[in-house]
Structure formats: C-alpha cells, structure tokens
Design an enzyme around this catalytic site. Sequence first.
Site, PDB file in Angstrom:
ATOM      1  N   GLU A 153       0.833  -1.197   0.000  1.00 27.61           N
ATOM      2  CA  GLU A 153       0.000   0.000   0.000  1.00 27.61           C
ATOM      3  C   GLU A 153       0.872   1.253   0.000  1.00 27.61           C
ATOM      4  OE1 GLU A 153      -2.894  -0.246   3.122  1.00 27.61           O
ATOM      5  OE2 GLU A 153      -3.819  -2.042   2.265  1.00 27.61           O
ATOM      6  N   LEU A 259       4.420 -14.647  -1.712  1.00 29.69           N
ATOM      7  CA  LEU A 259       5.666 -13.893  -1.851  1.00 29.69           C
ATOM      8  C   LEU A 259       6.879 -14.819  -1.847  1.00 29.69           C
ATOM      9  CD1 LEU A 259       5.038 -10.750   0.388  1.00 29.69           C
ATOM     10  CD2 LEU A 259       5.000 -10.892  -2.105  1.00 29.69           C
ATOM     11  N   GLU A 383       9.398  -7.577  -3.086  1.00 30.13           N
ATOM     12  CA  GLU A 383       9.353  -8.921  -2.496  1.00 30.13           C
ATOM     13  C   GLU A 383      10.259  -9.029  -1.264  1.00 30.13           C
ATOM     14  OE1 GLU A 383       7.044 -10.027  -3.899  1.00 30.13           O
ATOM     15  OE2 GLU A 383       7.127  -9.847  -6.055  1.00 30.13           O
ATOM     16  N   THR A 385      12.703  -6.112   1.258  1.00 29.95           N
ATOM     17  CA  THR A 385      13.940  -5.342   1.165  1.00 29.95           C
ATOM     18  C   THR A 385      15.116  -6.129   1.744  1.00 29.95           C
ATOM     19  OG1 THR A 385      13.661  -4.305   3.332  1.00 29.95           O
ATOM     20  CG2 THR A 385      12.603  -3.217   1.448  1.00 29.95           C
TER      21      THR A 385
END
Length: 404
Positions: A153, A259, A383, A385
């Site tokens: 978001e 993910l 995906e 840091t």
Amino acid sequence: MSATPPAESSASLTGSPFDPSDPLGIDDLLTDEDRAVRATVRRWTAERILPSIADWYERGELPGLRELARELGSIGALGMSLTGYGCAGASAVQYGLACLELEAADSGIRSLVSVQGSLAMYAIWRFGSEEQKQEWLPRMAAGELIGCFGLTEPDIGSDPAAMRTHAKRDGTDWVLNGRKMWITNGSVADVAVVWARTDDGIRGFVVPTGTPGFSAPEIKHKWSLRASVTSELVLDDVRLPAGAVLPGATGLRGPLGCLSHARYGIVWGSMGAARASFEAALDYAKTREQFGKPIGGFQLTQAKLADMAVELHKGILLAHHLGLRMDAGRLRPEQVSFGKLNNVREAIEICRTARTILGANGISLEYPVMRHATNLESVLTYEGTVEMHQLVLGKALTGLDAFR
C-alpha cells in the site's frame, strides 16, 4: 611420502576443457528437459525481446504486452510450475531457469511472468475454490487474461499486517475500500488478487478489474523497470459476491506464501541480469584496446572479471540448490530469504563492476549494463527489502525477533 600426486589422481582433476560460460560445470547438474526449457525461453527472448528492449526501456513502455503474454503462454511460461488447469507442471528448477533467461533480457519481462504466475495464479491455485480455479487459471496460463497482485500500500510496505485496505460484509456481498501501490501489470490486468483486512483477519479476494469502483492508474516517471507496467490500485466501494473470497487463506500466511514463491524466481532471475552484464563486460574487455592491447589483458580488469564470475556462478549454484529443495518439498522461507538477499545484492555489484569495465560506454543503452543495474534497484526492494531478509535470517539464526 611423495609430493607428486599419482597420475590417476591428476587425470581425475583434469576433466573436460574449461568453459568460461560455465566455469563450475553447473550444466552437468541439469537434465535434458531442463536444458530444453532453458533453450526455449532463451530463443524466445532473443527473437521477441532483445531486439527492442533498449528502445522500450528508453520510451518507458512495454508495447504489445497482451501479445507477449499470449506468446509466453504458448511456450508454457505462465504459472509453469503449477499443475493442472492448463499449466505446464514444470519443475522448480525449470521455472528458475526460465526466470534467469527472462531477466537476462530484462527484469520487467521476468516481473510480468512472476506476477502472473507466482503471485496472481499461485494465489488462486493454492488458496482458491475449484470454481475460481476453473474460471481463471486456464485462461491465465494461456496468456489470454492478465493478473496482478495487490498487497503493498502507499503507506504500508514491509509491514503488511498494518494494511488499511478493508473489506466489510454487506449481506452476502463484500465491499472493498482501499489502495494498493507499486502493482506490476495493474493497469492492464483482467483480474486482481487483492488482500484486505476483515473482521475475520486478512483475506484475499479475486477482483475482476471491470468491477465498478475499481481503477488502476499507471505510475509514470520511473527510472527503473521502465519496460514494465506499474500501477496503483484504487478500490472505492468495490462490491463483490461471496464467491470472490479465497477460501483457503486467512491471515498473513496466504500472501506471505505467495511472496515466497515469487522470491524464489527472483533468486534465479537476478542472476540473469548479472550474467548479461558480465557477458557484455567480458566481450568488451577482449576487444577494447588501450595502451596497445585489449583491456582484458590487464591485471586489474582480469581481477574484476574473475570476481564477477565467482559471484555469478556461486549465485546460480545457490539458485539450483534451492530449486532442488523446492522440488523435494523441503525449501523453507528462510532459505528463500538467503537466496534473495545474496543473489540480488551480488547481481547489483556485478552490474556496477561491469559498468566500470565498459567505461563511458557503460551508461549507453547500446549495452545492457546500466539498464540491468537500474532495474535491479527495484528488484532489491520488492518482495522484501535487504533489511527484511537480513532480519528474517537474523531471527532464524538467533531465535530472537528484531522486527518489533
């Protein structure tokens, strides 16, 4: 004891001639089918992507995306490691090899495939109802429909538990409100898998993008992943039937599982960008002359090339190892973090070093190096840091949670 090794031992260390393109002999670990998959994807990128990608990148667009998606579907590259519903049912290693070849062309192309297959399709395949699978997966596998995946978001990145997008029941329907950001394929998608907060926890929803209240404005002015469609998703009283919810996922386990699947592809894909940059630097070093000889003949250049080759092929070997573990059902999320952290970080360093070998030519789109380097800055962040993967591994190593 003699200091000279026996003749038979010496012969066993000789092996076949040294191959600069495969110095560790990793190809010996691949099956004929693995090599066939790799050759198919490499041939497709050579014909359809490499002749035009520099121009697309410079213009900041990916023309003919739907046609490219259908072609990718025809070679089995969309949702290729999934089974049934028109998917190829390839091994994890074969999917990884495909990701490597796609990203050797451009990270944006690999992102198109990863988001379609490892996020949107995988979410429906893993957590969806049989009706949802039958409705969406065959056409997505064929590239007839494009999918996207809405988790991140505008103000919520690494902490998805704090998402603000919410879904409320209204009779038997659901009404979604919120925004998602940095969504690959968003503006061209036919279906979005959107994660939202509900009274029962975080749930996933299959959202046809033609639903009233759904919009996906494209994000412009990017200096990375320019040959890729990146969008914001806006959900303004999007009304969905009860059958839109993914029945098999409640809580963060659902999106985080997706993910992990996508991160696995990045472990391979980042090595594709690194390989393309390394090969460009190696070819350049053998032909560019300074002080009367090719720059590849100088010690400092050879040191750079040697270090790049070591990290590149170590990364590919790591990716292959993780692929074998995934095929055996033994791959853990922490191991995926290990691979993503190492391989993307080393890929960026390889690109930067390759740029120094090319000198001023390294910033030109006549060569792929700067394009790969800027793309990898995005790959480093999405995906998960660097910092998030470091903390995942730190928690696994110490047993102590440093996230909060």
